[in-house]
Design an enzyme around this catalytic site. Structure first.
Site, PDB file in Angstrom:
ATOM      1  N   LYS A   1      -7.094   8.640  -5.369  1.00 35.55           N
ATOM      2  CA  LYS A   1      -6.827   8.812  -3.930  1.00 35.55           C
ATOM      3  C   LYS A   1      -6.995  10.282  -3.523  1.00 35.55           C
ATOM      4  CE  LYS A   1      -3.456   7.392  -0.469  1.00 35.55           C
ATOM      5  NZ  LYS A   1      -2.445   6.397  -0.163  1.00 35.55           N
TER       6      LYS A   1
ATOM      7  N   ARG B   1       2.477   5.110   5.248  1.00 35.44           N
ATOM      8  CA  ARG B   1       2.912   3.844   5.831  1.00 35.44           C
ATOM      9  C   ARG B   1       4.201   3.391   5.168  1.00 35.44           C
ATOM     10  NH1 ARG B   1      -0.784  -0.687   5.455  1.00 35.44           N
ATOM     11  NH2 ARG B   1      -0.949  -0.090   3.288  1.00 35.44           N
TER      12      ARG B   1
ATOM     13  N   ARG C   1      -4.636  -3.137  -4.537  1.00 39.23           N
ATOM     14  CA  ARG C   1      -4.823  -2.529  -5.863  1.00 39.23           C
ATOM     15  C   ARG C   1      -5.944  -3.272  -6.577  1.00 39.23           C
ATOM     16  NH1 ARG C   1      -2.355   0.767  -3.868  1.00 39.23           N
ATOM     17  NH2 ARG C   1      -0.399   1.752  -4.420  1.00 39.23           N
TER      18      ARG C   1
HETATM   19  P1  ATP Z   1      -1.337   2.559  -0.935  1.00 39.18           P
HETATM   20  O1  ATP Z   1      -2.133   3.811  -1.108  1.00 39.18           O
HETATM   21  O2  ATP Z   1      -0.312   2.367  -1.975  1.00 39.18           O
HETATM   22  O3  ATP Z   1      -2.169   1.366  -0.633  1.00 39.18           O
HETATM   23  P2  ATP Z   1      -0.773   3.288   1.597  1.00 39.18           P
HETATM   24  O4  ATP Z   1      -2.229   3.293   1.856  1.00 39.18           O
HETATM   25  O5  ATP Z   1       0.083   2.638   2.572  1.00 39.18           O
HETATM   26  O6  ATP Z   1      -0.434   2.681   0.247  1.00 39.18           O
HETATM   27  P3  ATP Z   1      -0.244   5.828   2.422  1.00 39.18           P
HETATM   28  O7  ATP Z   1       0.876   5.541   3.305  1.00 39.18           O
HETATM   29  O8  ATP Z   1      -1.594   6.029   2.991  1.00 39.18           O
HETATM   30  O9  ATP Z   1      -0.309   4.748   1.329  1.00 39.18           O
HETATM   31  O10 ATP Z   1       0.047   7.094   1.502  1.00 39.18           O
HETATM   32  C1  ATP Z   1       1.266   7.234   0.807  1.00 39.18           C
HETATM   33  C2  ATP Z   1       1.040   7.026  -0.681  1.00 39.18           C
HETATM   34  O11 ATP Z   1      -0.052   7.828  -1.137  1.00 39.18           O
HETATM   35  C3  ATP Z   1       2.234   7.508  -1.482  1.00 39.18           C
HETATM   36  O12 ATP Z   1       3.145   6.457  -1.680  1.00 39.18           O
HETATM   37  C4  ATP Z   1       1.635   8.023  -2.784  1.00 39.18           C
HETATM   38  O13 ATP Z   1       1.482   6.967  -3.711  1.00 39.18           O
HETATM   39  C5  ATP Z   1       0.261   8.457  -2.391  1.00 39.18           C
HETATM   40  N1  ATP Z   1       0.166   9.912  -2.131  1.00 39.18           N
HETATM   41  C6  ATP Z   1       1.040  10.727  -1.513  1.00 39.18           C
HETATM   42  N2  ATP Z   1       0.575  11.968  -1.404  1.00 39.18           N
HETATM   43  C7  ATP Z   1      -0.656  11.956  -1.972  1.00 39.18           C
HETATM   44  C8  ATP Z   1      -1.657  12.936  -2.163  1.00 39.18           C
HETATM   45  N3  ATP Z   1      -1.525  14.187  -1.754  1.00 39.18           N
HETATM   46  N4  ATP Z   1      -2.799  12.539  -2.795  1.00 39.18           N
HETATM   47  C9  ATP Z   1      -2.980  11.282  -3.217  1.00 39.18           C
HETATM   48  N5  ATP Z   1      -2.065  10.308  -3.055  1.00 39.18           N
HETATM   49  C10 ATP Z   1      -0.921  10.636  -2.443  1.00 39.18           C
END
Ligand code: ATP
Length: 349
Positions: free
Chosen positions: A189, A119, A330
């Site tokens: 994550k 996102r 967070r």
């Molecule tokens: P957040 O997780 O910060 O709440 P978001 O849900 O919007 O934000 P996504 O857009 O779902 O995040 O995923 C992108 C974020 O996930 C990246 O900015 C990075 O921090 C994290 N990320 C990227 N690749 C991976 C991965 N393979 N495994 C775990 N985390 C990852």
């Protein structure tokens, strides 16, 4: 160098054994110096190779590659058509570009995706054949407004699919994340969902549902704690995929759960998933910080989600409804305990 050019070399090394330069050059129909250049390119793209003089090179562990025929056979009954490619920038961008011509239920899977989207311009990082990166196109007769909550319903389906593969500790995090939840360890994550929608307010509409899941390993550069399904078992993953979790099994489970969930979403909307989503939310009743894109933050206690999938947060100023648009969640730093009054601290001593 284009990752698509180095993928054949990865395939040649997929068994995890040593391969000499001469043999690789013969197998790939390349000169030895080109093989060397491609090995350098692989390493610069984040793929670890062990090079030993006199023996050649090998990957630290065998690659768990997918098989398009086996996937098609396992998923035909679910009304899904799968397309497997070695490399692409983004499976979702690929499907969006072809959305007008593809049938509903078309799945594009990449062994290696190098510009996955998250996102707000964030990135999804993936190592070749370590995780799953794929997107599914689905057509809906209703309009785009009816798709509110779809990404949360998808997250529930993915979490249940991973649990069905034996990893009970998978949970969701509002709005679109999958976590490995093994308290007292901090949550890590494991995956993410990104839904792109196209169409009219009154319908019809289409969604491209992009999913990334770490299976055998996660990139070390994610910027937040990350984990893979393998980590849940505590096995030594370098010992030839000792966990028994395969990318094929996880992918088939996820796509089956997903196809069933989307059909249910079409018939009943997000309301049908709300209770399950809440029961899977790693941070239900936790104190969290909601981070806004402008840097501001709001602290409160997670009270649940509403029928549209908006987060309900109890704050000192009352209950607030948070939309997923531009915020991240967070865990809040633990509150600092107020100092005990003099008499109380004396009694406790
Ligand atoms: P957040 O997780 O910060 O709440 P978001 O849900 O919007 O934000 P996504 O857009 O779902 O995040 O995923 C992108 C974020 O996930 C990246 O900015 C990075 O921090 C994290 N990320 C990227 N690749 C991976 C991965 N393979 N495994 C775990 N985390 C990852």
């Amino acid at each position: 160098m284009d990752p698509a050019d180095v993928f054949p070399l990865l395939r040649a090394l997929a068994d995890g054994r040593f391969h000499g330069g001469e043999q690789l050059a013969r197998t790939l129909g390349l000169s030895r110096s080109t093989v060397c250049q491609r090995l350098d390119a692989l390493e610069s793209l984040g793929v670890e190779c062990h090079r030993v003089r006199g023996r050649g090179c090998r990957l630290p562990q065998p690659l768990d590659l997918l098989d398009a025929g086996a996937l098609a056979a396992d998923l035909a009954a679910d009304g899904l058509r799968v397309e497997l490619v070695d490399h692409t920038l983004s499976t979702s961008s690929d499907l969006l570009a072809r959305a007008d011509t593809l049938a509903s239920g078309h799945v594009r899977i990449a062994e290696w995706q190098t510009a996955g989207r998250g996102r707000q311009g964030r990135h999804w990082l993936a190592l070749p054949a370590q995780g799953l990166t794929f997107s599914l196109l689905w057509r809906f007769s209703g309009g785009v407004q009816a798709l509110a909550g779809l990404s949360l319903a998808v997250a529930v389906a993915v979490a249940r699919a991973c649990q069905a593969c034996g990893v009970d500790a998978v949970r969701v995090k509002w709005p679109n994340d999958l976590l490995l939840h093994q308290p007292p360890r901090p949550d890590r994550k494991l995956g993410g969902v990104l839904v792109d929608v196209q169409g009219d307010a009154l319908g019809p509409s289409a969604a491209v549902i992009g999913i990334g899941i770490n299976v055998h390993g996660a990139s070390g550069e994610t910027g937040q704690p990350a984990a893979a399904l393998d980590d849940a078992t505590g096995h030594d993953v370098t010992a030839n995929n000792a966990t028994g979790i395969t990318r094929h099994a996880v992918l088939v489970s996820v796509l089956r759960h997903l196809a069933a969930a989307i059909r249910r979403f079409e018939a009943e909307g997000f309301a049908a998933f709300r209770d399950d989503w809440q029961s899977l939310h790693a941070w239900h009743l936790h104190t969290v910080d909601v981070l806004h894109a402008d840097g501001s933050r709001l602290q409160g206690v997670v009270a649940g989600i509403d029928a549209d999938g908006a987060l309900l947060l109890e704050t000192p100023g009352g209950r607030q409804r948070i939309l997923s648009g531009d915020v991240s969640l967070r865990t809040a730093a633990p509150p600092i305990a107020p100092p005990l009054p003099q008499e109380a601290s004396a009694t406790l001593r």
